[in-house]
Design a protein around this motif. Structure first.
Motif, short mmCIF file in Angstrom:
data_model
loop_
_atom_site.label_atom_id
_atom_site.label_comp_id
_atom_site.label_asym_id
_atom_site.label_seq_id
_atom_site.Cartn_x
_atom_site.Cartn_y
_atom_site.Cartn_z
N VAL D 232 152.96 37.08 72.46
CA VAL D 232 152.28 36.26 73.10
C VAL D 232 150.89 36.55 73.74
CG1 VAL D 232 152.30 33.80 74.47
CG2 VAL D 232 154.18 34.74 73.09
N GLY D 233 151.18 37.47 74.59
CA GLY D 233 150.20 37.84 75.66
C GLY D 233 148.91 38.27 74.76
N PHE D 234 148.76 39.15 73.91
CA PHE D 234 148.00 39.57 73.10
C PHE D 234 147.45 38.57 72.22
CE2 PHE D 234 149.67 43.88 74.58
CZ PHE D 234 148.52 44.26 75.42
N GLY D 235 148.25 37.93 71.95
CA GLY D 235 148.09 36.87 70.56
C GLY D 235 147.04 35.94 71.03
N VAL D 236 146.94 35.66 72.51
CA VAL D 236 145.77 34.84 72.86
C VAL D 236 144.59 35.40 72.65
CG1 VAL D 236 144.92 33.98 74.98
CG2 VAL D 236 147.28 33.80 74.72
N LYS D 237 144.43 36.63 72.89
CA LYS D 237 143.30 37.50 72.64
C LYS D 237 142.84 37.33 71.11
CE LYS D 237 141.45 38.08 75.33
NZ LYS D 237 140.64 37.79 76.84
N ALA D 238 143.89 37.53 70.42
CA ALA D 238 143.62 37.94 69.03
C ALA D 238 143.62 36.70 68.24
CB ALA D 238 144.91 38.74 68.31
N GLY D 239 143.68 35.60 68.71
CA GLY D 239 143.42 34.37 68.18
C GLY D 239 144.63 33.92 67.42
N THR D 240 145.70 34.26 67.73
CA THR D 240 146.94 33.85 66.79
C THR D 240 147.33 32.32 67.14
OG1 THR D 240 147.64 36.11 67.19
CG2 THR D 240 149.09 34.63 66.09
N VAL D 241 147.53 31.58 65.90
CA VAL D 241 148.01 30.41 66.15
C VAL D 241 149.27 30.25 66.86
CG1 VAL D 241 148.84 28.40 64.93
CG2 VAL D 241 146.65 29.51 63.91
N PRO D 242 149.46 29.52 67.95
CA PRO D 242 148.70 28.31 68.44
C PRO D 242 148.04 28.48 69.64
CG PRO D 242 151.10 28.05 69.14
CD PRO D 242 150.99 29.64 68.35
N LEU D 243 147.53 30.07 69.65
CA LEU D 243 147.06 30.20 70.84
C LEU D 243 145.51 30.47 70.63
CD1 LEU D 243 149.81 33.02 71.97
CD2 LEU D 243 149.26 30.58 72.78
N HIS D 244 145.19 30.11 69.33
CA HIS D 244 143.67 30.32 68.91
C HIS D 244 142.51 29.40 69.67
CE1 HIS D 244 145.24 27.28 66.75
NE2 HIS D 244 143.64 26.81 66.50
N VAL D 245 143.14 28.43 70.22
CA VAL D 245 142.38 27.30 70.44
C VAL D 245 140.99 27.42 71.39
CG1 VAL D 245 144.13 25.53 70.43
CG2 VAL D 245 143.88 26.69 72.63
N TRP D 246 141.01 28.49 71.98
CA TRP D 246 139.95 28.85 72.74
C TRP D 246 138.80 29.19 71.94
CZ3 TRP D 246 137.95 33.99 72.80
CH2 TRP D 246 138.62 34.90 72.40
N LEU D 247 139.15 29.70 70.67
CA LEU D 247 137.92 30.60 70.00
C LEU D 247 136.77 29.56 69.34
CD1 LEU D 247 140.02 33.22 67.95
CD2 LEU D 247 137.69 33.52 69.34
N PRO D 248 137.42 28.51 68.96
CA PRO D 248 136.45 27.46 68.31
C PRO D 248 135.43 26.75 69.38
CG PRO D 248 138.62 27.22 67.41
CD PRO D 248 138.94 28.08 68.52
N LEU D 249 136.17 26.97 70.65
CA LEU D 249 135.37 26.48 71.68
C LEU D 249 134.34 27.27 72.30
CD1 LEU D 249 138.38 24.43 73.44
CD2 LEU D 249 136.50 23.51 72.13
N ALA D 250 134.83 28.46 72.53
CA ALA D 250 134.09 29.41 73.01
C ALA D 250 132.71 29.93 72.13
CB ALA D 250 134.98 30.61 73.56
N HIS D 251 133.19 30.20 70.89
CA HIS D 251 131.99 30.90 70.11
C HIS D 251 130.89 29.79 70.01
CE1 HIS D 251 135.31 33.36 68.99
NE2 HIS D 251 134.22 34.38 68.70
N PRO D 252 131.03 28.71 69.90
CA PRO D 252 129.77 27.81 69.87
C PRO D 252 129.01 27.68 71.24
CG PRO D 252 131.71 26.29 69.54
CD PRO D 252 132.10 27.78 69.50
N ALA D 253 130.04 27.73 72.13
CA ALA D 253 129.19 27.50 73.63
C ALA D 253 128.54 28.75 74.02
CB ALA D 253 130.46 27.06 74.42
N ALA D 254 128.92 29.98 73.65
CA ALA D 254 128.44 31.02 73.93
C ALA D 254 127.10 31.20 73.17
CB ALA D 254 129.22 32.06 73.85
N PRO D 255 126.25 32.08 73.92
CA PRO D 255 125.17 32.27 73.03
C PRO D 255 125.48 33.12 71.93
CG PRO D 255 124.82 32.94 75.48
CD PRO D 255 126.14 32.53 75.39
N PRO D 256 124.62 33.34 70.95
CA PRO D 256 125.29 34.07 69.65
C PRO D 256 125.36 35.46 69.79
CG PRO D 256 123.17 32.66 69.35
CD PRO D 256 123.48 32.62 70.77
N ALA D 257 124.54 36.21 70.62
CA ALA D 257 125.20 37.50 71.00
C ALA D 257 126.48 37.61 71.56
CB ALA D 257 123.99 38.08 71.88
N ALA D 258 126.75 36.90 72.46
CA ALA D 258 128.08 36.82 73.05
C ALA D 258 129.19 36.64 71.97
CB ALA D 258 128.29 35.80 74.14
#
Lengths: 529, 341, 525, 627
Positions: D232-258
């Motif tokens: 679970v701990g690393f799964g958050v970072k690795a975007g494993t379902v159901p802990l992936h939710v931050w990815l689709p939010l963070a990626h568009p919000a961040a600058p493309p380089a980030a």
């Protein structure tokens, strides 16, 4: 006659002489004479102290007449301690009175105080019961007069004090008569011997002890008989209240200690075979418990009452009432045959009689510590009253800004009165509590705890508002201060100087905490066991 | 009961008469409503009591009684009677005894049988009775000092035992007691207006000429009595305290009769007189050790036989004066407590 | 290394250290209000001297095992014996003294800046020095009596500091503090009395507790337990164990340097230090374990850890939040020492220093925020990161440390405690630690968020630099930077750096962790 | 020399970041200048790490750091280190090597955060001991907040808040695992290991090395717990379902380089965590084995769910970066499935690990190129450069989809070989995994479509943005091959290297063709208006970016508020109780005081005092009488 022996009488008679001479002098010169006498007393006291600290009891038969015919002066450890207390506190308070004549109330202060001092010393060095009575009279009368110096408002309290003092003395005198009748001598040592040898005289002796205890307790303002003390101590002039609270009541305490521990055949009560009759022993125990109970009552109710005061000096006076209670807590211990409950247990290193001697030196340390601390506190309170024209705590708010030294000394004195380390109060409580634990008298612990917390409460209540900053802005304050300075007759310089004695007492309160071992050793000189 | 009465009843007749007279006098001192009558009754009571003491072979007590009861109290009562000859108000006693009555305890009229009064009386009775009881219960041992007393009388320079005790064996006590009196005087001076002498400068009420005459008659007698008491002290019963008391009553009477000097003339000498006794006493006590060889080998308050008498005598004279002055000062203050300050 | 200090001088050093700050206090009290320079000079030179002395002592005491000792008879015990006031330097003492010496220096600098225009400064600095005197006394105490003496002195001398502002609120808080502390002191006093009567005078014994106490525990465990409860309960008041903690948040009204000192060095620390001494050096951990007192204590401490965090979360005022955080954090020490494991003990002991450094950073910063931008509540900190970058950075480091993120000091503690808990077979404690971490994050991260990422209220305007990119949303105005007073910000930054350094250099010899491990090993020897 | 490289790898970026941060101390104009210079220097700050990766395996021991730290370049870390260097270098240069006018506002801050993230990120690859790994992981996790929140608009705030929340969650779990492992690592070495007995104190540094960790997991009495925490701990970072939710939010919000580094490098840290910590290929007792199996199946299940569901959600999105984020989730699901298989079958562990790394390398670069390409398309996607851009994007897309001759195909091949023989629900895993490529194709088609429709904002000259993107594209082609051929250890690769014979090509091609067909069908349907409205106008409203987040958020909020309410009630109750107790105590005290006051008032009368004295006397007498 060695120097110590010379000092023994000199410490009584020379102040008396000074007192008489002072009557003839102008007020300024009286102060100078007072200071000189104080220094003289300190010197004489040192001589006695040196002798006692070396382990010797100083004795002097006046006029060369030995007891029982003559009067013997006698200074053992207990006497030396109280002498030192009176010398130190007396000197400092005298200095205060000399610096700030207004605090003495009247130039008549000097002869009266010197006479009182002489009487105190007389009580402390007396080896004779009747002489003790005379000394108490001298102290009582001068104390009444000193209270009356506080102005018209303090006359009524003074009168009441007079009645109490006379009544107490009378009861004491009757007791002296009884002991004289029972033992045939007025000399304490001889009377004690006589009483120990003649069991049939015990009934009289015990009754005498009862009467004398009540009389002295009346003078000492133990709880239900304390009401006279409040107006008297609160109404007395600034330089007098400390003397009354620190020294005058100690005279009665000293006599009580002498009677219970040195004159009465109490050794016999603990050892059943030669002891008092069963009944008498019970009576004595009951008396001790009564006084101890009164003491506990005083500690608690006195503190509670102190909590309710709105004025500084009555608060301090009630604190005296509360502190008086501590000095009686050890009496039940004294008569409890089980007192050494812990002495025999394995694992403890308690010496024989350690419990009793601990309890006694604890009580004495408490009394001495109270003397120094209370004197300082009263001195400061009196000075505040002098400077601000009132001692209502509410109107003294923010006094700390202008007199930080004074508040500091009050704080130091409070340390002593609460019994926090390092002070004699702490030492005393430690001793008393250790003895109580060793004897498994837990109620003493409870009283000590409650008393400590309550005393912290009322002292904080009295002192803390002085630390408040005034709501007014600083410039206004300075203006006010200037006005105040103009208004008061004394120069500001003198006022500053007048704070020093209180501070000295505050410092002493703390520094004497280091003397515990010495005090214990001194108490051992001439101890009844 | 039989033990109390002598075998020969006739011998008891004078005693019985005396007793009856005493009771009558006591009645006279309590019942009348005029202050003068009361004062007279009390004076006669005092005289009769002195007689009783004499009858009991207690000369010293008798003299003291005469001096104190007859002298001082008499003088006081006379003074009272003069100031307000009417019948006493119920609370007048309190007015005298308290320096400043509180407003709370003061009422315009009070029933005589106030519960407080009753309680006070009862308490007093119980206390007195109790003490008597105790005293009788334990009274058996005699003082242990009779023998050494006689042995050591030689060294004192006085011949009477009581004086010896007072001024030699227990001189220290005497000294402290006189210091008590002195300091009481000092206190009065400190508390009172004009150094306690304010009363002297106030206008005096008029006194009947008869009384003034009486005073003139009495004064020398009292003076003589006082001096006698003083000087008898060394060889017979008597002494500074009694003498001082008598002299004080003399002063009071003189004041009543307007015979005392004014305040301005009194002031310079009253203080030295007050303290003289104590000072000299202490100095005399110090002389012994100071003159001893080696220095200070003698104890305090010890005097050599060769000058003991002189020392004792001078101390006693001065003490007497001091005591008289001290008592008189107190009297002056209490005379009109309202006006002292 | 002994050449640094001649052995004849060594016993006097503890006394000198106590007297040093006392002398500073005595010198400062009579000084006039306006003699700022002289006062600061006295203050700082005493503080620096103290730090130097500690540094000199470290090799001698920790590496060579010498124990400088100074004693003076204090209370008679009959038969010519007496209980002495003993000042002895052992590693634990030095550990605590070092913390207090160092932080005293920093806090003094901070306080000089903080009270630049304040009133009653002589009084303040006088009592400040006295406070440190008492703390050093506590740390060097060689027996319970000495400890008690300085403990009570500490209570007294902090009173004027808490009441310094002199308004009703301060006085009320100070009174409450006094009430609590004195009650605690009395309990300790009775415990000490009782112990002394039953077990004789008790010296702190580094290795496994005093013999007399062990005998007492074996003979009458009931009495021993009662004494333990009295002692720990009494000290628990100062250590703010949970039912006894209420004074701490209300004492927040004190000036910021005082709060810093109170929370990081003096009062609270004195309490836990006392508990460490009682468990490790008076009773000895084995004896305490046998008495069965450690379990309940651990439970109380754990509850305190969680409860303090929970309460901190409910506060909106920054200083109050920090205060409750102290309640929580200080109990880590108790948690550590009440588990029977050398690792845990080391963790607890090392947290004495770690918490001090971190918490003092936070308080320094809170004081700065209050002084410079008048921000007292969390909401008022919006966007403070731009306005006060140094302060905010230091605060962030402290906060991260509190959460226990590496490489801060807080992580080292949590690591050590976690290992210790598992070593002692108390796995659930790890859960408590993690829960506390989460809670810490829950109440510290929003503050950090506010500092750096929240928009300051009412700020608008065009960015002065860098042409706006077409992608970037309309940029907010760059808020004006505030001037951060050097005397205030430098200590904060130093402690923040120390927070990191202590964590990064935990394996160095003479680093807190190493010393703590040595102490713990001695306890379990 | 390696020491120096190690040191420089961390110190140079950190120093540059510090310089940018500290520039705030200077006057605004100077600060700007300093930041600008530091920003220009920033891309080169990653070079030492690149050199380190190139110079081969190395180890550095720092006994004084933390609890004794060790850093090492090993087979696992080396490739990842390389792509991290590339990605970060590209990201940094794409934002700083621009004309001042074109630079993003506050690019200094962005550079600084990127540099800090870089430190943390390569730290996770290089750390060879438990504590350092945790340190690096935490630094990276928390520094990434700075990237996500960069624009400080509402979306960025929400994304960073959720990211922060999940990070704290994962950090806590990992800390728990780390503590448990630390305890397990330290404990036996003291008691059992004879090596340390004579040496006195056990060497903490040695025993905390990561290489001992997998064995410790198996030996620990809490194997199941630790596995759960790690997954679970690393799964958050690795975007494993159901802990992936931050990815689709963070990626568009961040600058493309980030976003590029987030997706390309950072999510790989979770993978590294798994590979380093999980007992891949370890054998233990039956209980531990059972726990491992359960964990492995859970991981595989979650991974496959993620791999396919992400496609479904992703194709309905409008924002190109959201689509890419879902693609990342899908791809990471693929990788996680590999790890799960490795966990499940010890014999396959080495192979799957190698495959995972290989796939991660390829995915990192390709995805990085796509993200970096988003602004490139916008700025240069026209005219002459447009062709180049189109080619590059198509190439990168093809690589992600795993088209033949791309790095993706290599990754897929390696993976397929590795999972040979494992069946899920009766279907061979090697048959399931290719369908992931179909999904990827669909997602990329969607991405291309969205990009195509997006506005263009032309820029004239080529600058860092374009060049760095090109560099990444080039690297995406070259590096995975290089790594696969040169750096991967023998035992982690399939027996035979891929040979581009027909069957292999077909294997690689059919999923893509299927995807293309499916895409074409959908397009055709949409063009005829046969698709339901919600599907044809897919704009991210049907399923909001972050899909589960809505449910999870509300669940979390509800749970939190429930807990708070409960605790609050308990607290309130306790407070009331204690207040009433205090009240009772106070009133008792008040009563005592008023009683005492009354008694005192009585006593102030003379008579009462006298009476009391008499009573005391009488009592005394009586005592004596009866005594």
């Amino acid at each position: 006659m060695t120097t110590a022996e010379f000092s023994l009488a000199g410490i009584v008679l020379l102040p008396l002489l000074a007192s008489a001479v002072a009557v003839l002098l102008g007020s300024r010169v009286r102060a100078v004479l007072g200071i000189l006498t104080a220094l003289l007393i300190c010197g004489l006291c040192t001589a006695v102290l040196i002798q006692t600290a070396a382990g010797g009891i100083t004795e002097l038969a006046l006029g060369g007449y030995e007891a029982p015919l003559g009067i013997r002066l006698r200074a053992d450890g207990l006497s030396a301690l109280f002498l030192c207390l009176s010398a130190v506190v007396g000197t400092v308070v005298s200095a205060h009175a000399a610096i700030l004549p207004a605090s003495a109330g009247h130039p008549g202060f000097w002869p009266l105080w010197l006479g009182c001092w002489s009487g105190l010393n007389a009580v402390f060095v007396s080896g004779d019961l009747f002489n003790t009575y005379v000394g108490l009279e001298l102290v009582g009368l001068t104390a009444v007069a000193l209270v009356a110096l506080g102005g018209r408002d303090s006359w009524m309290p003074a009168l009441r004090y007079l009645f109490v003092a006379v009544l107490g003395s009378l009861l004491f005198l009757v007791g002296v008569g009884l002991i004289l009748a029972a033992a045939g001598t007025l000399d304490m040592e001889q009377a004690a011997q006589q009483l120990a040898e003649t069991p049939e005289a015990h009934a009289a002796a015990v009754f005498a002890l009862c009467l004398m205890s009540v009389g002295l307790v009346l003078k000492l303002a133990l709880m239900p008989m304390h009401r006279w003390l409040i107006p008297a101590h609160a109404g007395a002039p600034g330089a007098v209240s400390p003397l009354l609270s620190a020294l005058v009541i100690k005279a009665a305490l000293f006599v009580i200690l002498r009677l219970w521990l040195w004159v009465m055949p109490l050794d016999a009560t603990t050892e059943a075979e030669t002891g008092l009759a069963e009944g008498l022993s019970t009576a004595l125990t009951a008396l001790a418990w009564t006084l101890g109970g009164f003491g506990a009552l005083a500690v608690i109710l006195g503190s509670v009452m102190a909590l309710r005061q709105d004025r500084l000096k009555p608060l301090v006076a009630y604190s005296t009432v509360a502190q008086v209670g501590y000095w009686f807590l050890f009496l039940p211990l004294l008569l409890d045959p089980e007192a050494g409950a812990l002495e025999g247990q394995p694992g403890t290193t308690l010496a024989e009689d350690a419990v009793l001697s601990g309890a006694l030196s604890g009580s004495v340390a408490l009394a001495l510590g109270h003397g120094v601390a209370k004197a300082g506190l009263f001195l400061a309170a009196g000075l505040l009253k002098e400077l601000w024209g009132t001692d209502e705590i509410e109107s003294l708010r923010g006094a700390g800004r202008r007199h930080p030294l004074l508040i500091l000394s009050m704080g130091l004195c409070a340390v002593g009165l609460i019994g926090l380390p390092i002070s004699l109060g702490f030492t005393g409580k430690w001793h008393l509590a250790t003895s109580a634990v060793a004897a498994e008298h837990w109620w003493i612990i409870a009283v000590l705890v409650l008393g400590t917390l309550l005393s912290a409460g009322y002292l904080l209540r009295g002192i803390a508002p002085l630390l408040l900053q005034d709501a007014k802005d600083p410039q206004d304050q300075e203006h006010d201060a200037a006005q105040d300075a103009d208004a008061s007759a004394e120069s500001p310089r003198r006022q500053r100087l007048a704070e020093v004695p209180a501070f000295v007492l505050g410092l002493l309160t703390v520094l004497t905490g280091f003397l515990a071992v010495g005090i214990d050793a001194l108490m051992g000189v001439g101890a009844p066991w | 009961m039989s033990g109390l009465l002598p075998e020969d009843v006739s011998l008891a007749v004078p005693d019985i008469a005396l007793g009856l007279a005493l009771l009558t006098a006591a009645g006279c001192a309590l019942i009348p409503r005029s202050r003068l009558a009361l004062a007279a009754g009390f004076l006669s009571l005092g005289a009769l009591t002195a007689l009783v003491w004499l009858r009991l072979d207690s000369v010293d007590v008798g003299l003291a009684e005469a001096g104190l009861g007859g002298g001082i109290l008499g003088a006081l009562l006379v003074w009272l009677a003069i100031r307000s000859p009417h019948s006493p108000a119920p609370d007048s006693a309190e007015t005298i005894s308290t320096t400043q009555p509180t407003s709370g305890t003061r009422r315009t009229s009070r029933p005589i049988l106030n519960p407080r009064t009753l309680l006070g009386c009862a308490a007093g009775a119980v206390l007195g009775g109790g003490l008597c009881l105790v005293w009788f219960q334990v009274l058996h041992a005699l003082p242990a000092w009779s023998e050494p007393l006689e042995e050591q009388m030689e060294t004192t320079g006085v011949t009477h035992e009581i004086t010896g005790v007072l001024l030699a064996f227990r001189a220290y006590d005497t000294l402290l007691e006189s210091a008590v009196l002195m300091l009481a005087g000092v206190a009065v001076m400190a508390l009172g207006r004009d150094g306690g002498l304010h009363q002297l400068s106030l206008p005096q009420p008029e006194v009947p000429s008869a009384l003034r005459w009486l005073v003139r008659l009495c004064a020398p007698v009292l003076l003589l009595a006082g001096l006698w008491l003083l000087f008898a002290g060394s060889s017979d019963s008597g002494g500074a305290f009694q003498s001082g008391a008598v002299l004080c009553s003399l002063l009071i009477l003189l004041r009543t009769a307007h015979a005392l000097p004014s305040r301005e003339r009194t002031e310079p000498w009253i203080r030295p007189l007050l303290i003289g006794g104590v000072v000299v006493f202490i100095l005399a006590g110090l002389v012994g050790p100071l003159l001893a060889d080696p220095l200070l080998s003698e104890a305090w308050l010890s005097w050599q036989p060769q000058w003991a008498t002189a020392a004792v005598l001078s101390v006693e004279i001065l003490l007497t004066i001091g005591i008289a002055v001290g008592l008189f000062l107190m009297y002056l203050t209490l005379e009109n407590p309202e006006g002292v300050q | 290394m002994t050449d640094l200090i001649p052995s004849a001088v060594l016993p006097w050093i503890p006394l000198v250290m106590v007297v040093l700050s006392l002398a500073a206090a005595v010198a400062i009290f009579p000084m006039g209000e306006r003699r700022v320079r002289l006062r600061s000079w006295v203050n700082l030179s005493a503080a620096v001297a103290k730090v130097l002395l500690v540094v000199l002592l470290v090799p001698a005491v920790v590496a060579e095992g010498t124990r400088p000792e100074f004693s003076v008879p204090f209370l008679p015990l009959g038969e010519g014996e007496s209980i002495d006031l003993v000042l002895r330097v052992d590693p634990l003492a030095l550990f605590f003294a070092g913390l207090s010496a160092l932080l005293w220096l920093l806090t003094t600098i901070y306080a000089i800046g903080y009270l630049e225009r304040g009133s009653d400064r002589s009084r303040f600095f006088g009592f400040f020095s006295l406070c440190v005197t008492a703390t050093v006394g506590i740390s060097f105490s060689g027996n319970l009596i000495t400890f008690l003496v300085f403990y009570e002195i500490l209570t007294l001398v902090t009173y004027p500091l808490v009441a310094h502002w002199g308004d009703e609120k301060s006085l009320r808080a100070a009174r409450m503090y006094m009430r609590y502390a004195l009650s605690g002191g009395v309990a300790v006093l009775i415990g000490v009395i009782w112990l002394t009567m039953y077990a004789g005078p008790v010296d702190f014994a580094e290795e496994g507790g005093a013999e007399g106490v062990a005998a007492l525990a074996a003979e009458s465990p009931g009495v021993a337990v009662t004494i333990f409860v009295l002692l720990v309960g009494g000290m628990g008041v100062k250590a703010a164990l949970v039912p006894l903690h209420s004074w701490l948040p209300s004492a927040m009204v004190a000036p910021a340097p005082v709060s810093a000192l109170l929370h990081a060095v003096a009062v609270v620390k004195a309490g836990v230090f006392g508990i460490v001494r009682v468990i490790d050096d008076v009773f000895g951990i084995e004896v305490a374990e046998e008495l069965g007192v450690l379990g309940p204590l651990l439970a109380v401490a754990c509850f305190t850890v969680l409860y303090g965090s929970y309460q901190a979360m409910r506060q909106t005022e920054l200083k109050k939040r920090l205060a409750f955080s102290t309640v929580s954090q200080v109990s880590y020490v108790v948690v550590g020492v009440s588990m029977v494991s050398a690792l845990a003990t080391a963790g607890g002991v090392v947290h004495l220093v770690h918490q001090g450094i971190m918490k003092i950073t936070l308080f320094f910063c809170a004081g700065l925020f209050a002084e410079v931008i008048r921000a007292h509540t969390i909401g008022e900190l919006r966007g403070a990161g731009r306005r006060m970058p140094w302060t905010s950075a230091a605060f962030t480091v402290g906060a991260l440390g509190m959460i226990g993120l590496p490489p801060t000091a807080g992580f080292v503690t949590k690591w050590q405690l976690g290992l210790g808990a598992l070593d002692a077979g108390q796995g659930w404690v790890v859960l408590v630690l993690l829960g506390s971490s989460v809670l810490n994050a829950a109440y510290f991260l929003p503050v950090v968020w506010m500092l750096w990422f929240a928009e300051p209220e009412g700020e608008s305007g065009e960015a002065p630099d860098a042409g706006a990119s077409d992608e970037a949303p309309q940029p907010e105005g760059e808020p004006q930077r505030e001037k951060e007073p050097g005397a205030l910000v430098v200590p904060a930054v130093i402690t923040a750096v120390a927070t990191l350094a202590v964590g990064l250099g935990a394996a160095l010899s003479f680093a807190p962790l190493q010393v703590a491990e040595a102490i713990a090993e001695a306890v379990f020897r | 020399m390696t020491e120096l490289l190690f040191a420089l790898s961390f110190l140079l970026p950190a120093g540059a970041a510090a310089a940018i941060a500290c520039a705030g101390l200077l006057s605004p104009s100077t600060a700007h200048r300093v930041r600008r210079r530091a920003g220009l220097f920033a891309p080169s700050a990653v070079l030492p790490a690149g050199l380190l990766a190139l110079s081969g395996e190395a180890e550095l021991e720092l006994p004084w750091l933390m609890l004794g730290s060790t850093a090492a370049v090993d087979a696992l870390g080396r490739p990842l280190l390389m792509i991290a260097v590339l990605l970060y270098g590209a990201a940094l240069s794409s934002i700083t090597w621009l004309k001042l006018r074109d630079a993003e506002r506050g690019s200094g801050a962005l550079s600084a955060w990127l540099l800090v993230c870089f430190c943390g990120n390569i730290g996770t690859y290089l750390a060879a001991d438990l504590v350092s790994f945790y340190l690096a992981f935490a630094v990276m996790s928390f520094a990434a907040v700075g990237l996500v929140i960069h624009y400080r608009d509402a979306a960025a705030r929400r994304a960073s808040r959720i990211y922060l929340f999940l990070s704290v969650f994962s950090e806590t779990l990992i800390l728990a695992a780390v503590v448990l492992l630390g305890s397990a690592l330290l404990a036996p070495s003291e008691a059992v290991d004879p090596e340390f007995d004579d040496g006195g104190a056990p060497d903490a540094q040695e025993s905390l090395l990561l290489e001992h960790v997998p064995a410790a997991v198996m030996d620990s009495p809490h194997t199941g717990l630790i596995l759960g925490l790690l997954l679970v701990g690393f799964g958050v970072k690795a975007g494993t379902v159901p802990l992936h939710v931050w990815l689709p939010l963070a990626h568009p919000a961040a600058p493309p380089a980030a976003s590029a580094v987030l997706s390309g490098a950072m999510v790989k840290a979770g993978l590294v965590g798994w590979l380093r910590f999980l007992p891949l290929g370890e054998d233990g007792d039956a209980g531990a084995r059972d726990a491992v199996e359960i964990a492995a199946w859970a991981l595989v299940a979650a991974a496959l769910t993620g791999a396919f569901l992400a496609v479904l959600v992703g194709v309905l999105q409008k924002d190109p970066k959201v689509v890419l984020a879902y693609s990342t989730i899908s791809q990471m699901g693929f990788i996680a499935a590999l790890v799960g298989v490795g966990l499940l079958v010890p014999e396959l562990a080495a192979l799957t690990a190698g495959a995972a790394v290989a796939y991660a390398v390829h995915h990192g670069l390709a995805k990085g190129a796509l993200f970096l390409g988003v602004p490139v398309v916008k700025h240069y996607g026209h005219g002459r450069t447009g062709v180049l851009v189109l080619l590059g994007m198509a190439g990168a897309g093809a690589a992600v989809a795993g088209a033949p001759f791309t790095s993706g195909a290599f990754g897929k091949y390696v993976s397929k070989e590795a999972v040979e023989g494992v069946t899920v629900l009766g279907v061979g895993l090697e048959d399931i995994l290719p369908w992931v490529a179909t999904g990827s194709t669909l997602l990329l088609l969607r991405f291309g479509w969205v990009m195509w429709q997006a506005e263009r904002a032309p820029r004239r000259r080529a600058d860092g943005e374009l060049l760095s993107w090109l560099a990444v594209c080039a690297a995406g082609i070259a590096v995975p091959w290089l790594i696969g051929a040169q750096w991967m250890p023998e035992e982690e690769l399939p027996a035979e290297p891929p040979t581009w014979e027909a069957s292999v090509l077909w294997d690689a091609a059919w999923p893509i063709l299927a995807g293309l067909a499916l895409g074409g069908a959908v397009w055709a349907l949409a063009a005829r208006g046969l698709l339901p409205d919600w599907a044809s106008r897919a704009d991210g409203t049907v399923i909001a970016p972050g899909d589960l987040i809505v449910a999870e958020e509300s669940l979390a909020v509800r749970a939190a508020s429930g807990t708070v309410r409960g605790v609050e009630a308990a607290h309130r109750g306790l407070e009331d109780r204690s207040r009433s107790a205090a009240e009772a105590l106070l009133s008792a005290g008040r009563r005592v005081r008023s009683w005492a006051t009354r008694a005192e008032t009585r006593l102030s009368a003379w008579e009462t005092s006298g009476l009391v004295l008499l009573m005391v006397l009488a009592a005394t007498a009586l005592m004596w009488w009866w005594g």
